[in-house]
Design an enzyme around this catalytic site. Structure first.
Site, short mmCIF file in Angstrom:
data_model
loop_
_atom_site.label_atom_id
_atom_site.label_comp_id
_atom_site.label_asym_id
_atom_site.label_seq_id
_atom_site.Cartn_x
_atom_site.Cartn_y
_atom_site.Cartn_z
N SER A 183 12.83 70.96 -9.93
CA SER A 183 12.47 72.32 -9.66
C SER A 183 13.19 73.25 -10.78
O SER A 183 12.63 74.14 -11.31
CB SER A 183 12.85 72.60 -8.24
OG SER A 183 14.20 72.51 -7.93
N ASP B 277 19.25 65.45 1.56
CA ASP B 277 18.19 65.64 2.55
C ASP B 277 18.47 64.60 3.63
O ASP B 277 17.57 64.83 4.71
CB ASP B 277 16.79 65.09 1.75
CG ASP B 277 16.49 66.20 0.77
OD1 ASP B 277 16.76 67.32 0.86
OD2 ASP B 277 16.08 65.70 -0.37
N HIS C 199 11.53 64.77 -4.43
CA HIS C 199 12.29 65.92 -4.81
C HIS C 199 12.71 66.61 -3.17
O HIS C 199 13.03 65.96 -2.19
CB HIS C 199 11.92 66.67 -5.91
CG HIS C 199 12.75 67.95 -6.35
ND1 HIS C 199 14.08 67.81 -6.13
CD2 HIS C 199 12.52 68.97 -7.03
CE1 HIS C 199 14.75 68.90 -6.68
NE2 HIS C 199 13.67 69.73 -6.94
N HIS D 297 19.70 58.66 -5.70
CA HIS D 297 19.29 59.96 -6.79
C HIS D 297 19.46 59.57 -7.89
O HIS D 297 19.84 58.55 -8.48
CB HIS D 297 20.88 60.81 -6.33
CG HIS D 297 20.78 62.26 -6.79
ND1 HIS D 297 20.95 62.59 -8.18
CD2 HIS D 297 20.46 63.05 -6.14
CE1 HIS D 297 20.87 63.92 -7.89
NE2 HIS D 297 20.71 64.35 -6.85
N1 NMX Z 1 14.32 53.77 -1.23
C1 NMX Z 1 13.74 52.50 -1.79
N2 NMX Z 1 13.73 52.31 -3.27
C2 NMX Z 1 14.59 53.25 -3.89
C3 NMX Z 1 15.17 54.07 -3.43
C4 NMX Z 1 15.11 54.56 -2.02
N3 NMX Z 1 15.86 55.35 -1.33
N4 NMX Z 1 15.72 54.82 -4.38
C5 NMX Z 1 15.62 54.26 -5.52
N5 NMX Z 1 14.69 53.40 -5.10
C6 NMX Z 1 14.06 52.44 -6.12
C7 NMX Z 1 13.29 53.21 -7.03
O1 NMX Z 1 11.78 53.59 -6.45
C8 NMX Z 1 12.99 52.39 -8.12
O2 NMX Z 1 12.01 51.36 -7.66
P1 NMX Z 1 10.95 50.73 -9.09
O3 NMX Z 1 11.91 50.18 -10.11
O4 NMX Z 1 10.08 49.61 -8.19
O5 NMX Z 1 10.06 51.98 -9.42
C9 NMX Z 1 14.32 51.77 -8.31
O6 NMX Z 1 14.71 51.91 -6.98
C10 NMX Z 1 15.32 52.37 -9.33
O7 NMX Z 1 15.27 53.56 -9.08
P2 NMX Z 1 16.84 54.44 -9.36
O8 NMX Z 1 16.97 54.48 -10.66
O9 NMX Z 1 17.84 54.20 -8.42
O10 NMX Z 1 16.44 55.87 -8.91
P3 NMX Z 1 15.30 57.20 -9.74
O11 NMX Z 1 16.81 57.77 -10.42
O12 NMX Z 1 14.36 56.58 -10.41
O13 NMX Z 1 15.07 58.29 -8.49
C11 NMX Z 1 15.02 58.97 -6.50
C12 NMX Z 1 15.82 58.88 -7.79
C13 NMX Z 1 16.04 60.21 -5.33
C14 NMX Z 1 13.69 59.86 -6.81
C15 NMX Z 1 14.92 57.75 -5.55
O14 NMX Z 1 16.30 57.36 -5.27
C16 NMX Z 1 14.31 57.96 -4.41
O15 NMX Z 1 12.96 57.99 -4.36
N6 NMX Z 1 15.05 58.19 -3.22
C17 NMX Z 1 14.24 58.63 -1.85
C18 NMX Z 1 13.66 59.98 -2.20
C19 NMX Z 1 14.79 61.16 -1.78
O16 NMX Z 1 15.38 60.98 -1.17
N7 NMX Z 1 14.40 62.20 -2.75
C20 NMX Z 1 15.43 63.21 -2.54
C21 NMX Z 1 16.34 63.38 -3.80
C22 NMX Z 1 17.19 64.68 -3.82
N8 NMX Z 1 16.37 65.92 -3.81
O17 NMX Z 1 16.37 66.70 -2.81
O18 NMX Z 1 15.76 66.17 -4.57
C1 MLT Z 2 18.46 68.76 -6.17
O1 MLT Z 2 19.13 69.21 -5.46
O2 MLT Z 2 17.71 69.29 -7.16
C2 MLT Z 2 18.39 67.32 -5.92
O3 MLT Z 2 19.43 66.63 -5.50
C3 MLT Z 2 17.74 66.33 -7.39
C4 MLT Z 2 18.29 66.43 -8.44
O4 MLT Z 2 19.63 66.79 -8.70
O5 MLT Z 2 18.02 65.57 -9.39
#
Ligand code: NMX
Ligand code: MLT
Length: 473
Positions: free
Chosen positions: A277, A408, A307, A353
């Site tokens: 964002s 979250d 996000h 994250h």
């Molecule tokens: N559950 C399952 N798989 C996960 C999770 C999770 N909570 N977190 C990461 N992975 C997987 C991810 O999908 C990826 O899989 P693939 O290689 O098959 O595509 C692998 O682990 C490596 O990902 P990372 O490098 O650890 O994480 P990345 O930086 O790509 O993504 C998020 C970060 C936040 C998108 C990821 O951890 C996620 O999808 N979390 C769940 C959604 C979430 O809680 N989002 C909120 C973030 C905070 N916010 O408010 O923005």
């Molecule tokens: C945020 O507050 O924007 C989330 O934790 C996602 C991020 O920092 O990448």
């Protein structure tokens, strides 16, 4: 008598400067009070030339210093770890979490003014801190609260416009549409059309930003009451602070819910510049799009499930656990449910994250709030159990870089406890809060004259050729 007063003032100053040195050196403390000290705009105006000089010097003296190498993995992997943005209002450390102008969340809870002694920080105080890098006193925060109330009026036509949208439209869609409706009020856009000099851009960006921050709670509360409370709207209170007023307009007058809203709006406001964002707003604003256009774009990114929408997904997922296994779910049942989620190709929402590599301090402070105000809430207890069960499973997956909970994972159960049970609405609260960080930085983007953002992209063929050549040279 006067002597004692000045002695005690001196010792207050001393204890503040002692605190200051232990709180990181980017924060300054306000020590005088005159009418211009109470005015945020005057404070900024004073600071801007100094910061412009600082940027000029940084470019001239260190413009060619390398900040690191980047790899093909980084280009293909969502630019993780690439430094590419200037973002003054906050900085994220992978282990410690966020610092707002150098202050951690517990430090902000200690030093930012509260509605009552020992209470949660007022988000207006954080806005002041993000914009100026200075910790405001209570009089300054009260003045800013009053200013935001003065700016909060929205035209009735906004509500008619929202009524024209399908009531089943996602609350985030209604919020973004409402922000776009308000865009006709942009002072920046009007001034630009008149040919204003670029040195003055920040002034109208400031006007738009404060108006937008002030008006969002009324718009957001209207959307909530329209969708979930049969359109029975609650007008703004004429003396409440920003967070208290927002909770009041939503229909929640429990003082603990007011405190929760203040904490919520403070901690969701800013998370350095690279998150979807904030980065979106920064990118769009770099084309000199006004704050309304830029913030609406940011909201569209926040509405994605990886996000901001994750806060909605967390509560829905927790409720699905309860539906399937009951509130007294055993550890074994919980493990099975988590594996079922993962094996069906979904993520466990609220965990992981892009930058953090430890438990998010925003999670921790919400947990502390829960321990203080709702220790026996069954969903809070389930959230606590998940904290024990989820990280080892995500670690076992072998690919997740951060198995710990993010902001979250906790917010929904707190809101749910105080009666705000409608998960689909949660990202709107995140959006209202994020306006504080995004708009603060946007004002500085204009004040510092930051340029159009335009990174280079390449094709797979380009990368293949480049890497082949690199391997043979
Ligand atoms: N559950 C399952 N798989 C996960 C999770 C999770 N909570 N977190 C990461 N992975 C997987 C991810 O999908 C990826 O899989 P693939 O290689 O098959 O595509 C692998 O682990 C490596 O990902 P990372 O490098 O650890 O994480 P990345 O930086 O790509 O993504 C998020 C970060 C936040 C998108 C990821 O951890 C996620 O999808 N979390 C769940 C959604 C979430 O809680 N989002 C909120 C973030 C905070 N916010 O408010 O923005
Ligand atoms: C945020 O507050 O924007 C989330 O934790 C996602 C991020 O920092 O990448």
């Amino acid at each position: 008598m006067a002597f004692f007063r000045s002695l005690s003032a001196l010792s207050r100053l001393r204890s503040r400067s002692a605190q200051q040195s232990s709180l990181g050196n980017s924060v300054r403390w306000l020590q005088m009070e005159s009418s211009s000290d109470l005015d945020l705009h005057s404070q900024l105006k004073e600071m801007i030339p100094e910061q412009q000089e600082r940027l000029k010097k940084l470019k001239a003296e260190h413009g060619k210093v390398q900040l690191g190498n980047f790899t093909t993995d980084m280009v293909l992997g969502g630019m993780r770890g690439m430094i590419g943005l200037l973002w003054e209002t906050s900085l994220l450390d992978p282990d410690e979490g966020i610092r707002f102008r150098g202050l951690s969340i517990p430090e902000c809870q200690k030093v930012l003014p509260a509605a009552k002694p020992g209470g949660e920080p007022l988000p207006e105080g954080l806005l002041w801190l993000l914009l100026t890098g200075k910790v405001p006193n209570k009089a300054q925060v009260d003045a800013l609260s009053a200013e935001l109330r003065d700016r909060a009026q929205v035209p009735d036509k906004l509500y008619k416009f929202i009524d024209g949208l399908d009531v089943t439209a996602h609350p985030m869609t209604q919020l973004t549409a409402g922000v776009m409706f308000l865009q006709v009020q942009s002072e920046f856009q009007k001034a630009y059309a008149k040919g204003i000099h670029k040195s003055k851009y920040w002034e109208t960006a400031y006007e738009d930003s404060l108006n937008l921050i002030a008006r969002l709670p009324a718009l957001a509360a209207y959307i909530y009451r329209r969708i979930y409370k049969e359109g029975q709207f609650i007008p703004m209170h004429d003396s409440l602070d920003y967070g208290g007023n927002f909770a009041h307009m939503l229909g929640f007058d429990n003082p603990k819910m007011h405190e929760l809203m203040r904490l919520y709006l403070t901690i969701h406001s800013d998370h350095e510049g690279g998150n979807v964002s904030a980065h979106t707003a920064h990118l769009v604003a770099s084309a000199l799009s006004d704050p309304y256009l830029s913030f609406a774009a940011a909201l569209n990114g926040l509405a994605g499930p990886l996000h901001g929408l994750a806060n909605q997904e967390v509560l829905l997922w927790i409720k699905s656990v309860v539906d399937e296994c009951g509130e007294n779910v055993s550890t074994e049942q919980l493990k099975e449910y988590i594996w079922k989620t993962l094996n069906s190709g979904k993520v466990v929402p609220g965990y992981g994250h892009g930058v953090l590599r430890q438990t998010d301090p925003r999670y921790t402070c919400q947990r502390e709030f829960a321990l203080k105000h709702l220790p026996d809430d069954p969903l809070f207890q389930l959230v606590s159990k998940l904290y024990e069960v989820v990280p080892p499973i995500l670690t076992e997956l072998g690919k997740v870089k951060n198995p710990w909970p993010n902001v979250d994972a906790h917010s929904g159960v707190l809101l749910n406890h105080f009666g705000l049970t409608e998960a689909r609405y949660y990202t709107v609260l995140f959006g209202v809060s994020r306006s504080i960080g995004i708009c603060s930085q946007l004002i500085w983007d204009r004040a510092l004259g930051l340029p159009l953002e335009r990174p280079k992209s390449v094709t797979m063929e380009w990368l293949e050729n480049y890497c082949r050549k690199a391997a043979t040279s």
